[in-house]
Design a protein around this motif. Sequence first.
Motif, PDB file in Angstrom:
ATOM      1  N   ASP A 177       1.338  -1.666 -20.548  1.00  0.00           N
ATOM      2  CA  ASP A 177       2.072  -1.160 -19.390  1.00  0.00           C
ATOM      3  C   ASP A 177       2.522   0.285 -19.596  1.00  0.00           C
ATOM      4  N   ALA A 178       2.765   0.958 -18.465  1.00  0.00           N
ATOM      5  CA  ALA A 178       3.457   2.240 -18.451  1.00  0.00           C
ATOM      6  C   ALA A 178       4.916   1.954 -18.133  1.00  0.00           C
ATOM      7  N   LEU A 179       5.803   2.237 -19.056  1.00  0.00           N
ATOM      8  CA  LEU A 179       7.223   1.989 -18.863  1.00  0.00           C
ATOM      9  C   LEU A 179       7.896   3.279 -18.412  1.00  0.00           C
ATOM     10  N   LEU A 180       8.582   3.223 -17.268  1.00  0.00           N
ATOM     11  CA  LEU A 180       9.272   4.370 -16.701  1.00  0.00           C
ATOM     12  C   LEU A 180      10.772   4.089 -16.691  1.00  0.00           C
ATOM     13  N   LEU A 181      11.558   5.016 -17.218  1.00  0.00           N
ATOM     14  CA  LEU A 181      12.997   4.844 -17.352  1.00  0.00           C
ATOM     15  C   LEU A 181      13.732   5.822 -16.440  1.00  0.00           C
ATOM     16  N   ARG A 182      14.527   5.270 -15.525  1.00  0.00           N
ATOM     17  CA  ARG A 182      15.304   6.138 -14.624  1.00  0.00           C
ATOM     18  C   ARG A 182      16.765   6.168 -15.050  1.00  0.00           C
ATOM     19  N   SER A 183      17.231   7.369 -15.387  1.00  0.00           N
ATOM     20  CA  SER A 183      18.641   7.566 -15.697  1.00  0.00           C
ATOM     21  C   SER A 183      19.400   8.165 -14.521  1.00  0.00           C
TER      22      SER A 183
ATOM     23  N   LEU B 176       5.460  10.817 -20.797  1.00  0.00           N
ATOM     24  CA  LEU B 176       5.604  11.542 -19.539  1.00  0.00           C
ATOM     25  C   LEU B 176       7.029  12.058 -19.449  1.00  0.00           C
ATOM     26  N   ASP B 177       7.181  13.363 -19.332  1.00  0.00           N
ATOM     27  CA  ASP B 177       8.498  13.984 -19.257  1.00  0.00           C
ATOM     28  C   ASP B 177       8.770  14.508 -17.853  1.00  0.00           C
ATOM     29  N   ASN B 178      10.037  14.485 -17.466  1.00  0.00           N
ATOM     30  CA  ASN B 178      10.520  15.123 -16.239  1.00  0.00           C
ATOM     31  C   ASN B 178       9.928  14.504 -14.967  1.00  0.00           C
ATOM     32  N   LEU B 179       9.870  13.190 -14.924  1.00  0.00           N
ATOM     33  CA  LEU B 179       9.428  12.516 -13.706  1.00  0.00           C
ATOM     34  C   LEU B 179      10.520  12.580 -12.640  1.00  0.00           C
ATOM     35  N   ASP B 180      10.106  12.515 -11.383  1.00  0.00           N
ATOM     36  CA  ASP B 180      11.045  12.330 -10.281  1.00  0.00           C
ATOM     37  C   ASP B 180      10.942  10.869  -9.858  1.00  0.00           C
ATOM     38  N   LEU B 181      11.923  10.071 -10.230  1.00  0.00           N
ATOM     39  CA  LEU B 181      11.891   8.631  -9.979  1.00  0.00           C
ATOM     40  C   LEU B 181      12.835   8.211  -8.850  1.00  0.00           C
TER      41      LEU B 181
ATOM     42  N   GLY C  92       0.805  -1.219   0.000  1.00  0.00           N
ATOM     43  CA  GLY C  92       0.000   0.000   0.000  1.00  0.00           C
ATOM     44  C   GLY C  92       0.838   1.269   0.000  1.00  0.00           C
ATOM     45  N   THR C  93       2.140   1.150  -0.201  1.00  0.00           N
ATOM     46  CA  THR C  93       3.026   2.315  -0.263  1.00  0.00           C
ATOM     47  C   THR C  93       2.718   3.140  -1.509  1.00  0.00           C
ATOM     48  N   VAL C  94       2.471   4.437  -1.308  1.00  0.00           N
ATOM     49  CA  VAL C  94       2.147   5.346  -2.412  1.00  0.00           C
ATOM     50  C   VAL C  94       3.344   6.264  -2.648  1.00  0.00           C
ATOM     51  N   VAL C  95       3.838   6.284  -3.877  1.00  0.00           N
ATOM     52  CA  VAL C  95       5.019   7.074  -4.220  1.00  0.00           C
ATOM     53  C   VAL C  95       4.649   8.100  -5.290  1.00  0.00           C
ATOM     54  N   PRO C  96       4.634   9.391  -4.962  1.00  0.00           N
ATOM     55  CA  PRO C  96       4.376  10.409  -5.992  1.00  0.00           C
ATOM     56  C   PRO C  96       5.589  10.561  -6.896  1.00  0.00           C
ATOM     57  N   LEU C  97       5.342  10.880  -8.168  1.00  0.00           N
ATOM     58  CA  LEU C  97       6.409  10.900  -9.163  1.00  0.00           C
ATOM     59  C   LEU C  97       6.590  12.264  -9.827  1.00  0.00           C
ATOM     60  N   GLY C  98       5.898  13.274  -9.335  1.00  0.00           N
ATOM     61  CA  GLY C  98       5.985  14.601  -9.943  1.00  0.00           C
ATOM     62  C   GLY C  98       7.015  15.482  -9.256  1.00  0.00           C
TER      63      GLY C  98
ATOM     64  N   VAL D 259      14.196   3.894  -4.725  1.00  0.00           N
ATOM     65  CA  VAL D 259      14.441   3.358  -3.382  1.00  0.00           C
ATOM     66  C   VAL D 259      13.350   2.365  -2.986  1.00  0.00           C
ATOM     67  N   ALA D 260      12.102   2.727  -3.223  1.00  0.00           N
ATOM     68  CA  ALA D 260      10.979   1.881  -2.804  1.00  0.00           C
ATOM     69  C   ALA D 260      10.967   0.544  -3.532  1.00  0.00           C
ATOM     70  N   THR D 261      11.227   0.560  -4.821  1.00  0.00           N
ATOM     71  CA  THR D 261      11.219  -0.701  -5.578  1.00  0.00           C
ATOM     72  C   THR D 261      12.410  -1.577  -5.208  1.00  0.00           C
ATOM     73  N   ALA D 262      13.556  -0.972  -4.922  1.00  0.00           N
ATOM     74  CA  ALA D 262      14.723  -1.750  -4.505  1.00  0.00           C
ATOM     75  C   ALA D 262      14.464  -2.417  -3.153  1.00  0.00           C
TER      76      ALA D 262
END
Length: 322
Positions: free
Chosen positions: A203-209, A279-284, A66-72, A289-292
């Motif tokens: 799916d929504a694919l999110l890429l973290r660089s 989606l541009d300029n996400l804060d991932l 139930g952990t909610v992580v905002p991405l904006g 951290v949460a997914t790890a």
Amino acid sequence: MSSGFTDGPRPAPTAPGNGPAVSRQEFDALFEAVRTWGRWATADRGAWNRVTADHVRRAAARVRSGTVVPLGLPWNTRPGPDNRRPAEHRMTDLGDVEPPEPSTHKDFIGADYHGKAVTHLDALCHIAYRGRLYDGRTANEVVDAAGARFGAVSALGPFVATGVLLDLAAVAGLRWLEPGQAVHARDILAAEKALGVTIGEGDALLLRSGHVRRRKELGAWDPGTASAGLHVDAVPLLAERGVALLGADGDSDVRPSPVDGVHSPVHALAVAAMGVPLLDNLDLEALSVATAEARRYAFLFVLSPLNVPGGTGSPVNPVAVL
């Protein structure tokens, strides 16, 4: 510096590997190979047509903690090399001129959000290639000063589906990928294997660089000149998997562009050819951290853009629910 801004433009980092170069002829052939024009009756929803009620139910079943992580990103009103047109926020009522109780406080916000500083969604009317929007619509016939009559953000509605984070920096054992570093199809496959996750249809694919972390630690630069992102050779894999939404902590494109004469080739392929909003300029960073910690890289993903008739996109604050 802690603010991340400088008094003037910061020199662009050197691009370590944005290639190989792709000719315009090769790019046009790739565009034709991945385009999905004519596939859906509700064409201005594009790849969001892939998301069915079954997709939503399966995505909801992924919720465990139930952990909610905002991405904006925070609303950015400060000018900088990556924020040439800062967002606006000003108070319009301080509650000191109204005699009846209760007093009220009001404010105004506004943004020219298609840039590098505001987390936002690109609708299908935002990108044209060779004068045509997704599904072959002629851009100057359906978009004018009043807005878009095809592919507007108001046609999309909310998006609820499975989100997949590919933490590319973590897989590489790096704090971040350097600006200018291209991500190839082989890198996508290696990240899937390393993280134990598979990108699926809808799916929504999110890429973290690691873009946000680099900016915080080293300061702002102009991502329009140099940024880590996808090389166009990764796009056929995403087309094959049937992604419905693509997002990144940059804007998905590697810069400098490897395609001569096309400054945002992944935008052209995803939006104009495949009907995949971006989606541009996400804060991932928090999601990394949460997914790890959870050792799970697929989750419920929820996005609700503003309902702006004729709009080319929307500022957003998506959430991941683990």
